[in-house]
Design a protein around this motif. Structure first.
Motif, PDB file in Angstrom:
ATOM      1  N   PRO A   1       0.834  -1.211   0.000  1.00 18.95           N
ATOM      2  CA  PRO A   1       0.000   0.000   0.000  1.00 18.95           C
ATOM      3  C   PRO A   1       0.867   1.259   0.000  1.00 18.95           C
ATOM      4  O   PRO A   1       1.936   1.304   0.613  1.00 18.95           O
ATOM      5  CB  PRO A   1      -0.810  -0.121   1.291  1.00 18.95           C
TER       6      PRO A   1
ATOM      7  N   LEU B   1      -4.746   4.623   5.249  1.00 19.69           N
ATOM      8  CA  LEU B   1      -4.661   3.502   6.174  1.00 19.69           C
ATOM      9  C   LEU B   1      -4.715   3.968   7.621  1.00 19.69           C
ATOM     10  O   LEU B   1      -5.366   3.343   8.468  1.00 19.69           O
ATOM     11  CB  LEU B   1      -3.369   2.711   5.925  1.00 19.69           C
TER      12      LEU B   1
ATOM     13  N   THR C   1       3.234  -2.035   7.515  1.00 18.48           N
ATOM     14  CA  THR C   1       3.395  -1.831   6.073  1.00 18.48           C
ATOM     15  C   THR C   1       4.849  -1.975   5.657  1.00 18.48           C
ATOM     16  O   THR C   1       5.162  -2.596   4.625  1.00 18.48           O
ATOM     17  CB  THR C   1       2.866  -0.444   5.688  1.00 18.48           C
TER      18      THR C   1
ATOM     19  N   PHE D   1      -5.397  -2.880   0.132  1.00 22.58           N
ATOM     20  CA  PHE D   1      -4.435  -3.162  -0.927  1.00 22.58           C
ATOM     21  C   PHE D   1      -5.100  -2.896  -2.271  1.00 22.58           C
ATOM     22  O   PHE D   1      -6.094  -3.542  -2.609  1.00 22.58           O
ATOM     23  CB  PHE D   1      -3.950  -4.612  -0.858  1.00 22.58           C
TER      24      PHE D   1
END
Length: 643
Positions: free
Chosen positions: A297, A303, A408, A514
């Motif tokens: 991502p 997020l 991440t 994603f």
């Protein structure tokens, strides 16, 4: 004042003679008291017997797996998650805790109702109650002793009462308990998310073990046989001592590394069985289909916003802040005057009463004035509580944001590590294939071949472990954002229906995290191997099987469907003045007969071009285009890129 006519007054009033009743209950009371006292101090600790322990163990073991659907067929990841959701004991415990919180809410709601108290009883005494009147000024007794109560009589009453202040306190407590239900629900969500993460991690490690453990057993036997031959050759003087010991050391190192990797992967099956609450030792088969990794991502702000909105820990803090606000209101309400209303009916069997039944009611107002002095302390306490809640929520929010970024970054590194491990495994497999092709059946050649094959298997274990780590890192990203496993409503609760609901929900939720997850929904194309031109005497079927096996080992789906890709391989000998080489030409053709890829692979060819040699070279050639086939078939979407 004339008191001379008191006797005449008394004489004109009829006299009621009261006969004392016998003391009927004293013997019974003495007997009960004696029995109670005699029981005190006679209780001794009694340990459980072995039969009781065994019965409890058998009962628990039967209850642990009672009512579960049998495991049939191959299990997909969503199937494993569905079984964990339905049968995991830790999750069942959290479900029970949520149910308990709801029942406590029902009890708290009942406290807001008015009270209707009923009372019934029996009274007895061994003598008569009563008294006389004494003059206040002169202390002269004006009446002889008299009574208005029987020694035995029955009482009964029913009183309806409503306390306004108690109602307010109960209302705020019920609101707090309602938020406790919400907190229990968020904790259940967190346990579910953790179970999903653990299932994902164990599933991919167990799948790697399923793929590779069968290949390690014959290789381990070959290494053990090679060790014995090496010792024999050393003792017979065929090999120099140093060379023989070096080969033994290399083979033992390969065996040690192989056993370590095998044990690490093998434990994952037991972990997965425990998460799904499957009896230990059950033989389950996992669905062995390639699943590409999504790209990393990029929109971190999105997020972080999702995590701050969805994480169960932060929602729990919101509910705790609301509970504290209700506590503030409850403390303020406790300072207000209290209004009490009551009404009731009463009955007394006392024959001396003029009215043996009556109705009474009333209103009362009360207030603790000294409690008003606690207003400053209450305000200070509420301000401190609110500031503490804000500080705790801010600290937790910072931790959540950090977890999202760390998860991440770890996923990015894990994907890169897997791609490196994948390429390393392919190189080692090609080395093993070339070593097999050049083997001349001598002891040193066989030992070198075993070393390269062992290293190839170890590399594939490392690749499987790296892939499992990448999948676990993928799950940690989802967990850090706080996505839910299930939709809001599920119509059916059997494992198959839950699995379908989980697969759809996860796909939808993962697409919000994603961007390339949508590519997973496209089916991966299978590959069919077609071996064309070969030297005379070569076994075409054996070479086809060997190439299919090496492609399957590298997560390329094999199959014959109208949409399958065709890997067409043709061999020819290329001779030069210095060496003799074998060349494989590989063409990848799609279902519309379009040429998607064409490559050549050359390698030195031994004098004896047997089926074994050609198969090994064919495997090495196929491995050289594995990455391209994976991208064309859709089994891989992310190119190799440094983090």
């Amino acid at each position: 004042m004339n008191y001379g006519n008191v006797d005449m007054l008394n004489a004109s009033v009829p006299v009621m003679t009261v006969t004392p009743r016998p003391f009927r209950f004293a013997p019974l009371g003495v007997l009960v008291a004696a029995v109670i006292l005699s029981g005190c101090g006679t209780i001794k600790p009694t340990p459980l017997t072995q039969d009781e322990i065994t019965a409890r163990v058998n009962q628990d073991r039967a209850a642990m797996y009672q009512g579960q659907e049998a495991v049939t067929g191959t299990l997909t990841l969503s199937d494993a998650m569905a079984r964990a959701l339905k049968y995991n004991l830790d999750y069942r415990l959290k479900m029970m805790e949520t149910t308990l919180a709801r029942s406590q809410l029902d009890l708290s709601s009942q406290d807001m109702l008015p009270k209707l108290m009923t009372d019934a009883g029996y009274r007895w005494r061994n003598n008569d109650s009563g008294g006389t009147s004494v003059g206040i000024d002169d202390g002269v007794i004006s009446l002889r002793p008299s009574t208005s109560e029987e020694r035995e009589h029955y009482l009964a009453d029913a009183t309806f009462s409503w306390d306004v202040l108690d109602f307010g306190m109960s209302y705020f407590r019920a609101q707090q308990q309602a938020d406790e239900v919400n907190i229990a629900e968020e904790r259940r969500r967190k346990v579910l998310q953790n179970i999903v993460q653990e299932v994902r991690d164990a599933y991919w490690r167990a799948l790697g073990a399923q793929r590779l453990l069968k290949e390690t057993e014959p290789l381990a036997d070959q290494i053990a046989s090679a060790l014995a031959k090496t010792r024999e050759a050393e003792q017979a003087g065929i090999l120099p001592p140093i060379e023989g010991l070096e080969y033994q050391r290399a083979l033992l190192d390969a065996m040690t590394t192989l056993n370590q990797k095998r044990q690490q992967m093998q434990m994952a099956k037991s972990e997965l069985n425990a998460l799904m609450n499957v009896p230990p030792g059950s033989n389950i088969t996992l669905d062995d289909k390639p699943l590409p990794l999504a790209s990393v991502p990029q929109d971190m702000d999105k997020l972080e916003q999702m995590a701050l909105e969805r994480r169960p820990e932060l929602r729990e803090e919101d509910y705790k802040a609301r509970i504290d606000s209700y506590e503030t209101k409850r403390q303020i309400a406790s300072l207000l005057p209290n209004l009490n209303l009551f009404a009731g009916v009463n009955y007394d069997s006392n024959d001396y009463l003029y009215n043996d039944s009556w109705v009474q009611g009333g209103v009362g107002v009360s207030m603790n004035l000294f409690k008003l002095l606690s207003i400053p302390a209450i305000n200070n306490n509420n301000d401190a509580r609110r500031m503490t809640d804000d500080a705790r929520r801010m600290a937790l929010s910072m931790a959540v944001i950090t977890q999202v970024r760390v998860a991440t970054e770890r996923y990015k590194l894990a994907v890169y590590d897997f791609q490196i491990a994948d390429q390393s495994a392919q190189v080692d497999q090609r080395l093993a294939s070339i070593s097999r092709a050049g083997s001349d059946n001598s002891l040193t050649s066989d030992l070198e071949t075993l070393r390269t094959e062992a290293r190839s298997i170890v590399s594939r274990f490392q690749m499987a472990g790296s892939y499992a780590e990448a999948q676990a890192a993928y799950g940690r990203v989802l967990n850090s954002v706080g996505i839910d496993l299930l939709p809001d409503q599920v119509q059916q609760t059997d494992v198959a229906s839950l699995s379908n609901a989980i697969a759809s929900s996860l796909r939808r939720e993962e697409q919000t995290v994603f961007a390339s997850v949508a590519l997973k929904s496209a089916p991966v194309q299978a590959v069919r191997v077609e071996v064309g031109r070969l030297p005379g005497g070569a076994d075409r079927a054996a070479i086809t099987r060997s190439v299919s096996q090496v492609l399957t080992a590298n997560q390329i789906e094999m199959g014959e469907t109208p949409q399958s890709l065709r890997l067409r391989m043709q061999f020819k000998t290329v001779s030069s003045s210095t060496a003799r080489k074998g060349q494989w030409t590989m063409d990848v053709i799609d279902s519309d007969d379009n040429l998607r890829l064409s490559r050549q692979y050359q390698s030195y060819l031994p004098d004896d071009a047997s089926t074994r040699t050609l198969s090994a070279l064919a495997q090495a050639a196929a491995l050289s285009v594995t990455d391209d086939i994976q991208r064309i078939s859709g089994a891989r979407t992310a190119p190799l890129a440094r983090p």
